[in-house]
Design a protein around this motif. Structure first.
Motif, PDB file in Angstrom:
ATOM      1  N   ALA A  27     -10.091   5.106   9.705  1.00  0.00           N
ATOM      2  CA  ALA A  27     -10.108   5.069   8.240  1.00  0.00           C
ATOM      3  C   ALA A  27      -9.700   3.695   7.722  1.00  0.00           C
ATOM      4  N   TYR A  28      -8.707   3.081   8.357  1.00  0.00           N
ATOM      5  CA  TYR A  28      -8.228   1.756   7.944  1.00  0.00           C
ATOM      6  C   TYR A  28      -9.319   0.714   8.140  1.00  0.00           C
ATOM      7  N   ARG A  29      -9.988   0.760   9.270  1.00  0.00           N
ATOM      8  CA  ARG A  29     -11.070  -0.202   9.529  1.00  0.00           C
ATOM      9  C   ARG A  29     -12.198  -0.037   8.522  1.00  0.00           C
ATOM     10  N   ARG A  30     -12.559   1.204   8.239  1.00  0.00           N
ATOM     11  CA  ARG A  30     -13.614   1.451   7.251  1.00  0.00           C
ATOM     12  C   ARG A  30     -13.202   0.908   5.884  1.00  0.00           C
ATOM     13  N   LEU A  31     -11.948   1.136   5.504  1.00  0.00           N
ATOM     14  CA  LEU A  31     -11.463   0.657   4.215  1.00  0.00           C
ATOM     15  C   LEU A  31     -11.445  -0.864   4.175  1.00  0.00           C
ATOM     16  N   THR A  82       4.129   1.804   5.654  1.00  0.00           N
ATOM     17  CA  THR A  82       3.306   1.900   6.860  1.00  0.00           C
ATOM     18  C   THR A  82       2.211   0.839   6.834  1.00  0.00           C
ATOM     19  N   VAL A  83       1.542   0.686   5.696  1.00  0.00           N
ATOM     20  CA  VAL A  83       0.497  -0.333   5.579  1.00  0.00           C
ATOM     21  C   VAL A  83       1.111  -1.714   5.794  1.00  0.00           C
ATOM     22  N   LEU A  84       2.281  -1.951   5.217  1.00  0.00           N
ATOM     23  CA  LEU A  84       2.959  -3.232   5.394  1.00  0.00           C
ATOM     24  C   LEU A  84       3.260  -3.491   6.876  1.00  0.00           C
ATOM     25  N   ARG A  85       3.721  -2.488   7.578  1.00  0.00           N
ATOM     26  CA  ARG A  85       4.001  -2.640   9.016  1.00  0.00           C
ATOM     27  C   ARG A  85       2.728  -2.966   9.797  1.00  0.00           C
ATOM     28  N   TRP A  86       1.612  -2.362   9.414  1.00  0.00           N
ATOM     29  CA  TRP A  86       0.340  -2.683  10.073  1.00  0.00           C
ATOM     30  C   TRP A  86      -0.039  -4.131   9.792  1.00  0.00           C
ATOM     31  N   PRO A 119      -1.869   1.645  13.736  1.00  0.00           N
ATOM     32  CA  PRO A 119      -2.266   3.003  13.361  1.00  0.00           C
ATOM     33  C   PRO A 119      -2.832   3.752  14.565  1.00  0.00           C
ATOM     34  N   ARG A 120      -2.592   5.048  14.576  1.00  0.00           N
ATOM     35  CA  ARG A 120      -3.229   5.896  15.599  1.00  0.00           C
ATOM     36  C   ARG A 120      -4.712   5.972  15.289  1.00  0.00           C
ATOM     37  N   MET A 121      -5.483   6.438  16.250  1.00  0.00           N
ATOM     38  CA  MET A 121      -6.937   6.340  16.176  1.00  0.00           C
ATOM     39  C   MET A 121      -7.522   6.887  14.874  1.00  0.00           C
TER      40      MET A 121
END
Length: 82
Positions: free
Chosen positions: A69-73, A51-55, A62-64
């Protein structure tokens, strides 16, 4: 303790930042420059490494809740690696 208005504003700011994720290639660069693996990010976010690779490849978004969480990370890892 945070006021209700501050909490709402913080939530809105998170949603705005999450809707403006860095371009997919930049996401991969941020992760790689920190030395973190796809698995590291996946475990932090509660998703699969694929999933991370696809992003990172721009094949999916990613859904909201995950985007926040992804943006924060990404922001935290970028700051720590600087």
């Amino acid at each position: 303790m945070e006021t209700y208005a501050a909490a709402v504003a913080h939530g809105l700011a998170d949603r705005v930042r999450a809707s403006q994720l860095p371009p997919p290639v930049e996401r991969a660069k941020i992760r790689q420059s920190s030395g973190a693996s796809l698995r590291d990010f996946a475990e932090e976010l509660g998703v699969s490494p694929m999933t991370v690779l696809r992003w990172e490849q721009g094949k999916s978004k990613p859904r909201m809740r995950r985007a926040i969480a992804y943006r924060r990370l990404l922001d935290a890892v970028k700051e720590a690696a600087a």
